[in-house]
Design a protein around this motif. Structure first.
Motif, short mmCIF file in Angstrom:
data_model
loop_
_atom_site.label_atom_id
_atom_site.label_comp_id
_atom_site.label_asym_id
_atom_site.label_seq_id
_atom_site.Cartn_x
_atom_site.Cartn_y
_atom_site.Cartn_z
N ASP A 194 -5.87 25.06 32.67
CA ASP A 194 -5.71 26.37 32.05
C ASP A 194 -5.37 27.43 33.12
O ASP A 194 -6.16 27.70 34.01
CB ASP A 194 -7.00 26.75 31.33
N ARG B 12 -23.68 19.38 14.46
CA ARG B 12 -24.31 18.41 15.36
C ARG B 12 -25.60 17.83 14.80
O ARG B 12 -26.11 16.86 15.32
CB ARG B 12 -24.63 19.08 16.69
N ILE C 235 -22.35 15.64 26.00
CA ILE C 235 -21.42 15.67 27.13
C ILE C 235 -22.18 15.89 28.43
O ILE C 235 -21.94 15.21 29.44
CB ILE C 235 -20.34 16.75 26.90
N ASP D 221 -5.09 30.75 32.89
CA ASP D 221 -5.96 31.92 32.91
C ASP D 221 -7.25 31.63 33.65
O ASP D 221 -7.72 32.42 34.46
CB ASP D 221 -6.30 32.36 31.48
N ASP D 222 -7.82 30.46 33.33
CA ASP D 222 -9.09 30.11 33.97
C ASP D 222 -8.93 29.97 35.48
O ASP D 222 -9.79 30.37 36.24
CB ASP D 222 -9.67 28.82 33.37
N GLN E 213 -12.98 37.38 25.59
CA GLN E 213 -14.18 38.10 26.01
C GLN E 213 -14.14 38.40 27.51
O GLN E 213 -14.46 39.50 27.95
CB GLN E 213 -15.43 37.27 25.69
N THR E 214 -13.72 37.37 28.27
CA THR E 214 -13.68 37.56 29.73
C THR E 214 -12.71 38.67 30.10
O THR E 214 -13.02 39.55 30.92
CB THR E 214 -13.27 36.25 30.41
N PHE E 215 -11.53 38.63 29.46
CA PHE E 215 -10.54 39.66 29.83
C PHE E 215 -11.00 41.05 29.41
O PHE E 215 -10.80 42.02 30.12
CB PHE E 215 -9.17 39.32 29.23
N LYS F 153 -18.10 27.60 31.41
CA LYS F 153 -17.28 28.77 31.71
C LYS F 153 -17.88 29.96 30.97
O LYS F 153 -17.96 29.95 29.73
CB LYS F 153 -15.84 28.53 31.25
N PRO F 154 -18.31 30.98 31.69
CA PRO F 154 -18.99 32.10 31.01
C PRO F 154 -18.01 32.98 30.26
O PRO F 154 -16.80 32.95 30.52
CB PRO F 154 -19.66 32.86 32.14
N SER F 155 -18.54 33.78 29.37
CA SER F 155 -17.65 34.60 28.55
C SER F 155 -17.53 36.02 29.10
O SER F 155 -16.95 36.88 28.45
CB SER F 155 -18.15 34.62 27.11
N SER F 156 -18.11 36.26 30.27
CA SER F 156 -17.82 37.56 30.87
C SER F 156 -17.52 37.35 32.35
O SER F 156 -18.03 36.41 32.98
CB SER F 156 -18.99 38.53 30.68
N TYR G 213 -16.36 19.54 14.88
CA TYR G 213 -16.83 19.70 16.24
C TYR G 213 -15.70 20.08 17.19
O TYR G 213 -15.79 21.07 17.91
CB TYR G 213 -17.50 18.39 16.70
N SER H 21 -14.09 42.06 29.24
CA SER H 21 -15.11 42.48 30.22
C SER H 21 -14.46 42.87 31.54
O SER H 21 -14.90 43.78 32.23
CB SER H 21 -16.13 41.36 30.43
N HIS I 4 -15.12 23.58 19.02
CA HIS I 4 -15.08 23.56 20.47
C HIS I 4 -13.79 24.20 21.00
O HIS I 4 -13.81 25.03 21.90
CB HIS I 4 -15.21 22.11 20.93
N ARG J 128 -13.46 32.75 24.38
CA ARG J 128 -14.14 33.05 25.63
C ARG J 128 -13.22 33.82 26.57
O ARG J 128 -13.62 34.77 27.25
CB ARG J 128 -14.59 31.73 26.28
N LYS J 129 -11.95 33.40 26.54
CA LYS J 129 -11.00 34.07 27.43
C LYS J 129 -10.82 35.53 27.04
O LYS J 129 -10.78 36.43 27.88
CB LYS J 129 -9.66 33.34 27.38
N LEU K 95 -8.60 33.49 36.89
CA LEU K 95 -9.90 34.16 36.84
C LEU K 95 -10.82 33.61 37.93
O LEU K 95 -11.56 34.35 38.58
CB LEU K 95 -10.55 33.98 35.46
N THR L 236 -16.53 23.65 32.56
CA THR L 236 -15.91 23.42 31.24
C THR L 236 -16.40 24.41 30.20
O THR L 236 -17.36 25.16 30.42
CB THR L 236 -16.21 21.98 30.78
N THR L 237 -15.73 24.42 29.06
CA THR L 237 -16.12 25.31 27.97
C THR L 237 -17.31 24.77 27.19
O THR L 237 -18.15 25.52 26.72
CB THR L 237 -14.94 25.47 26.98
N SER L 238 -17.32 23.45 27.06
CA SER L 238 -18.32 22.83 26.18
C SER L 238 -19.74 22.96 26.71
O SER L 238 -19.98 22.93 27.91
CB SER L 238 -17.98 21.35 26.01
N ASN L 239 -20.68 23.13 25.77
CA ASN L 239 -22.08 23.05 26.18
C ASN L 239 -22.84 22.05 25.32
O ASN L 239 -24.01 22.20 25.05
CB ASN L 239 -22.74 24.43 26.15
N SER L 240 -22.09 21.03 24.90
CA SER L 240 -22.73 20.02 24.04
C SER L 240 -23.63 19.11 24.88
O SER L 240 -23.27 18.68 25.97
CB SER L 240 -21.64 19.19 23.35
#
Lengths: 154, 475
Positions: free
Chosen positions: A19, B308, A103, A21-22, B264-266, A118-121, B250, B268, B254, B261-262, A25, A96-100
């Motif tokens: 990604d 889940r 995984i 953007d990631d 939100q990040t941008f 990957k945090p959202s802020s 799922y 912020s 996901h 998330r992106k 960032l 990663t994005t997942s928090n399952s």
């Protein structure tokens, strides 16, 4: 909260993430926490393995590994790296994005060292990266306990 | 089926018992017929015997007569010997006759008379014998003897005639018997044959019916097996579809998280970096965008949590409810402290559950209870665990299987009982977001977890007076 102001030498980091953007960032966050790092970016699993093969004499000190990647996914890469005699000891931080929990369980068993969602802020990203990079090499290299495997930074 | 088989067996038993009774009756009848025939023929023989007896008696009396007369004329003792022997014989003959006519009333009277005449004649003979020792026998005396003899003759012939008539009657009935008995026997044989044939047909019919029934049974069994196979097939494909759907939910949830998330990040990032250059409205809009994004994130995460909740992964185990409640307390420590909430546990400790899921269930119920309590009220939540039989559960089966009944009661705002079913649906909310935050998935997860435990969940409440959630889990 440790910072990298006192970091003596340039860090050698391998980031594997498809990604754009990631990746940017990630680099921006590194810059903002004032970490002087040499970041190699691999955009998929195959490229990651090639980069590792090429860096035989100058191995990265840590690999940030995304799980959801084209061609070869993070799980396969993790498995291959851990099997390798040459670079099998490099610490791996799952990024990663997942928090399952399934995984998390799976990559813990496969031998990843830390797990970072990957945090959202952006500020949280900076904090988390700062924490991970503040860990001493031997601390990062140790097989962590299950409770401390997932990085949580408040 | 078993019952019908019993009826069938009973029917065959009845057929056989009645045939046996009928055959037994027929043989009794036939025995009775044959013995009647035998009796009749004996009666006929009997008549002949009586006549013979009568003839013998008359002959003996005649012999005695000639004997005593010979003695009187010649005084030869040979005659008197013969006379005595004849008298002895006569006694025997009289007894024989009495025995033979014993069953005949009129002849019995006749025999009495006969005996009287014979006795009179013999007495007269003795009288004459005595007289002949001293004087000669006169003519009138001989005539008297002859008269008695004539009387005897007449009586014997009268009896003989009567016996002849009787004999004629008996012979006729014998003829009838002789005719009827073979006919009767033939009739009996035919009847027995008919009974046999009838029972053969009846048993045959019963057997046919039972064969038909068995065929029916086999057919319906094979149909059932076929249907079962189809059902199994359908179940399998349903299972597969379910799994696909689950993984679809799922994966999509996901994958939805990533762009969110992106964003939100941008946002912020802008709020951080361009703090100074942004106008106040711009900042406000960005903040509201951020709120909406975080709400979307909560929704996605709750949906993920909902999808889940899968029961196959963990088995139910006996756990300590009190410990679980403590874990929930720890997890909700901030909310509890903020509103000074009190959580009580009562009743049994032991409960058979999937602990990670049940913890989630308690967490959802308790955090709901705290959330839905007015700011000026201290939340008071009572969790209670009891054992009840399944028959006590509304809508449960009438069995004595024991269930754990867990109630979670609060003193919050409650809800309109009209919503007691809908409250468990996904995204079902009873309040605006401004009043109470939330995604409307918490209770849907509760219900799904209860279903994973094969249990029941009910919500009861009145507006302003708190809510009670009652959960039944098999133990």
């Amino acid at each position: 909260m440790p910072t990298f102001n006192a970091m003596p030498q340039k860090r050698n980091i391998l980031l594997s993430d498809d990604d754009n953007d990631d990746c940017s960032l990630f680099l921006e966050a590194l810059e903002e926490v004032k970490c002087d790092a040499d970041v190699t970016i691999a955009r998929d699993g195959v490229t990651l393995m090639q980069a590792l093969d090429a860096s035989a004499d100058e191995k990265p000190e840590v690999i940030f590994l995304d799980l959801n990647m084209p061609r070869k996914n993070g799980f396969e890469c993790l498995h291959e790296i851990r099997k390798s005699l040459v670079f099998g000891q490099i610490p791996i931080v799952i990024y990663t994005t997942s928090n399952s929990s399934d995984i998390i369980e799976k990559v813990y068993e496969e031998g990843a060292n830390l797990y970072m969602t990957k945090p959202s802020s952006f500020s949280l990203l900076k904090k988390t990266l700062a924490y991970v990079l503040s860990l001493a090499p031997e601390e990062l290299n140790r097989k962590p306990s299950r409770e401390r495997f997932v990085v949580t930074v408040a | 089926m078993r019952n019908m088989g019993n009826i069938r067996i009973n029917r065959i038993r009845v057929i056989f018992i009645s045939s046996a009774i009928l055959l037994l009756l027929l043989s009794v009848l036939s025995y009775w017929r044959i013995s009647a025939l035998h009796k009749t023929s004996e009666m006929v023989n009997h008549t002949t015997q009586v006549k013979l007896d009568l003839e013998n008696i008359y002959t003996s009396v005649s012999e005695a007569d000639s004997g005593h007369r010979g003695f009187i004329l010649t005084k030869d003792s040979v005659y008197i010997d013969r006379f005595d022997r004849t008298l002895a014989k006569l006694d025997v003959q009289m007894d024989s006759l009495s025995a033979h006519i014993h069953d005949n009333y009129s002849q019995r009277a006749n025999v009495v008379k006969l005996r009287e005449i014979v006795d009179r004649r013999i007495d007269y003979m003795h009288y004459l014998l005595k007289q002949s020792e001293t004087k000669k026998i006169e003519i009138p005396q001989w005539l008297e003897a002859r008269k008695i003899m004539g009387e005897l003759r007449a009586h014997v012939s009268h009896m003989s005639t009567e016996e002849d008539m009787l004999s004629k009657l008996r012979r006729r009935s014998l003829d009838e018997e002789m005719l009827i008995t073979p006919l009767f026997t033939v009739f009996l044989t035919v009847a027995a044959l008919l009974v046999l044939i009838a029972s053969y047909f009846m048993v045959n019919r019963e057997l046919n019916t039972s064969n038909l029934l068995r065929d029916d049974l086999e057919e319906s069994q094979s149909q059932l097996t076929e249907r079962n196979a189809t059902l199994e097939q359908r179940n399998k494909s349903l299972d597969k579809m379910n799994k696909e759907l689950e993984s679809f939910t799922y994966i999509s949830s996901h994958d939805l998280q990533e762009p969110l998330r992106k964003m939100q990040t941008f946002i912020s990032r802008i709020l951080d970096k361009d703090q100074e250059t942004l106008s106040d409205t711009g900042k406000n809009y960005l903040k509201r965008t951020q709120d909406a994004a975080s709400r979307l994130q909560n929704l996605i995460q709750d949906l993920l949590a909902y999808s889940r909740v899968n029961k196959e992964i963990f088995p139910s185990k006996n756990e300590d409810l009190y410990l679980l409640v403590n874990e929930v307390r720890d997890e909700l420590v901030d909310e509890i402290n903020a509103k000074d909430a009190k959580i009580e546990v009562k009743g049994n400790k032991e409960i058979k559950i999937i602990s990670s899921q049940f913890r989630q269930l308690l967490l959802n119920l308790v955090s709901n209870a705290i959330k839905f309590t007015p700011a000026d009220v201290k939340p008071h939540i009572v969790i209670e665990n009891q054992m009840v039989p399944e028959s006590e559960i509304p809508g449960g089966h009438q069995t004595q299987k024991s269930f754990s009944k867990i109630t979670v009661a609060d003193n919050g705002i409650g809800f309109d009982p009209a919503y007691k079913e809908r409250i468990f649906e996904v995204f079902q909310r009873l309040h605006t977001r401004e009043e109470y935050s939330g995604t409307g998935i918490g209770l849907a997860i509760v219900k799904k977890i209860v279903e994973n435990h094969e249990g029941y969940v009910f919500a009861d409440g009145t507006e302003g007076k708190g809510a009670t959630f009652t959960i039944y889990i098999p133990s």
